[in-house]
Write a protein that holds these residues in place. Sequence first.
Motif, short mmCIF file in Angstrom:
data_model
loop_
_atom_site.label_atom_id
_atom_site.label_comp_id
_atom_site.label_asym_id
_atom_site.label_seq_id
_atom_site.Cartn_x
_atom_site.Cartn_y
_atom_site.Cartn_z
N ASP A 247 0.83 -1.21 0.00
CA ASP A 247 0.00 0.00 0.00
C ASP A 247 0.86 1.26 0.00
OD1 ASP A 247 -2.25 -1.53 0.02
OD2 ASP A 247 -2.55 -1.42 2.20
N THR B 91 -5.41 5.61 10.98
CA THR B 91 -5.38 6.70 10.01
C THR B 91 -6.77 7.32 9.86
OG1 THR B 91 -5.87 5.27 8.12
CG2 THR B 91 -3.55 5.47 8.78
N HIS B 92 -6.78 8.52 9.31
CA HIS B 92 -8.06 9.20 9.12
C HIS B 92 -8.95 8.42 8.16
CE1 HIS B 92 -10.91 12.48 8.90
NE2 HIS B 92 -10.80 12.49 7.56
N GLU B 93 -8.36 7.83 7.11
CA GLU B 93 -9.15 7.06 6.16
C GLU B 93 -9.80 5.85 6.84
OE1 GLU B 93 -6.12 8.02 5.75
OE2 GLU B 93 -5.94 9.19 3.89
N GLN B 94 -9.03 5.18 7.69
CA GLN B 94 -9.57 4.03 8.41
C GLN B 94 -10.72 4.44 9.33
OE1 GLN B 94 -6.19 2.39 10.42
NE2 GLN B 94 -5.29 1.50 8.56
N VAL C 126 -12.74 7.03 9.06
CA VAL C 126 -13.91 7.41 8.27
C VAL C 126 -14.62 6.17 7.73
CG1 VAL C 126 -14.68 8.57 6.17
CG2 VAL C 126 -13.03 9.69 7.68
N LEU C 127 -13.84 5.24 7.17
CA LEU C 127 -14.43 4.02 6.61
C LEU C 127 -15.12 3.20 7.70
CD1 LEU C 127 -14.88 2.17 4.21
CD2 LEU C 127 -12.65 1.12 4.68
#
Length: 368
Positions: free
Chosen positions: A19, A105-108, A110-111
């Motif tokens: 990734d 992480t921010h993405e994690q 949010v998801l």
Amino acid sequence: MREPNKEKHGLTLRHFLRDRSLFLISFTGSFALVLLVIFLDMLRQRNYTGWDSLLYMLILVLAGLLTGLFWDYLRQKAFYRSVNSVLSDPKPDMEAITRIQRGITHEQQVLLQILQDQHMDFMSKLTQYRKQQDFHHDFTNQWVHQMKTPVSVIDLLIQQSKELQPAPQVQDLLQSIREENERITYGLEMMLHTARLDKFELDLHVKQLDLLQLVRRVVNRYKKACIRWSIYPKVTGDEQTVATDEKWLSFVLNQLVTNALKYSRDKPGNKQLLIAVEQAGQGCRLRVIDEGIGIAEQDQPRVFDPFFTGENGRLYPESTGMGLYLAKQICSRLGHRLELQSVPGEGTTVTIHFAANSLHRMPFLEDR
């Protein structure tokens, strides 16, 4: 339409590095350009630096990079582990999403928040659906029981009317009313058992049952119908005791006998209905053999599908396609095996296999 990929992939260090492959490639390329600029500048000024210094600089930079990646992986390792535990579960429940730890992480984050919101919405709709289903189930049971009263009254009035010795035309009319009343009774029983099937384990009473006596009681209910349509029932076999539920098995036998009568009544001449109880290994089996019109060969693989009537359904509009489906479902939940063989134009044989340990093979008992 593409089918979703059902293969489950866990999260590992390899996935972590993959990734970040674009970052690693861009960093390596940028650092190589920096070294090239330094090297060209030293050539222009004729001030040479040894290759060992450049190599030392490269090692320091890579050490810093690897340290950062290692620290980033360690702080996300718990999140990866929780995701892998859900993926490794062969039968994840509806609460599986709650076992995933908070994202790093921010993405994690949010998801995960989106998944949790969807889970809450799903659970809310599921609770509402279950309430509606329970209401429909209770209403169906109440309505069927209410309808049984007028059906019983109609049958009683018919019996009282026959005692008055009415004219032949009136007797034929009363007989027609009785037949239609029997159809209503059959439909109500099927509707009631269909509604109860959803909560099968709550309406179950297993005990040792004399199979031959139960068969005789069921056949006696259809003596008048057998006489009316020139069908001669015959019960054979030895005493066999099975562990089952009397009410549910009686319903199954009623369905099989009703089908045998319905699809035999229009054939000319005398017909036989044979019900045989036989020893089979450590268990036993019950066979219902009729001499009716049989089932078309192309329809036989689907006779246990709900609402499937096949070619016979065109000849008998009252067929619902639910009788054999319910019989199959009930036998499966009782731990019995139901099979059907048929020869078009000659008759049908339905066999119920009772295993010696059928009680322990009931699906809802295995889940406990």
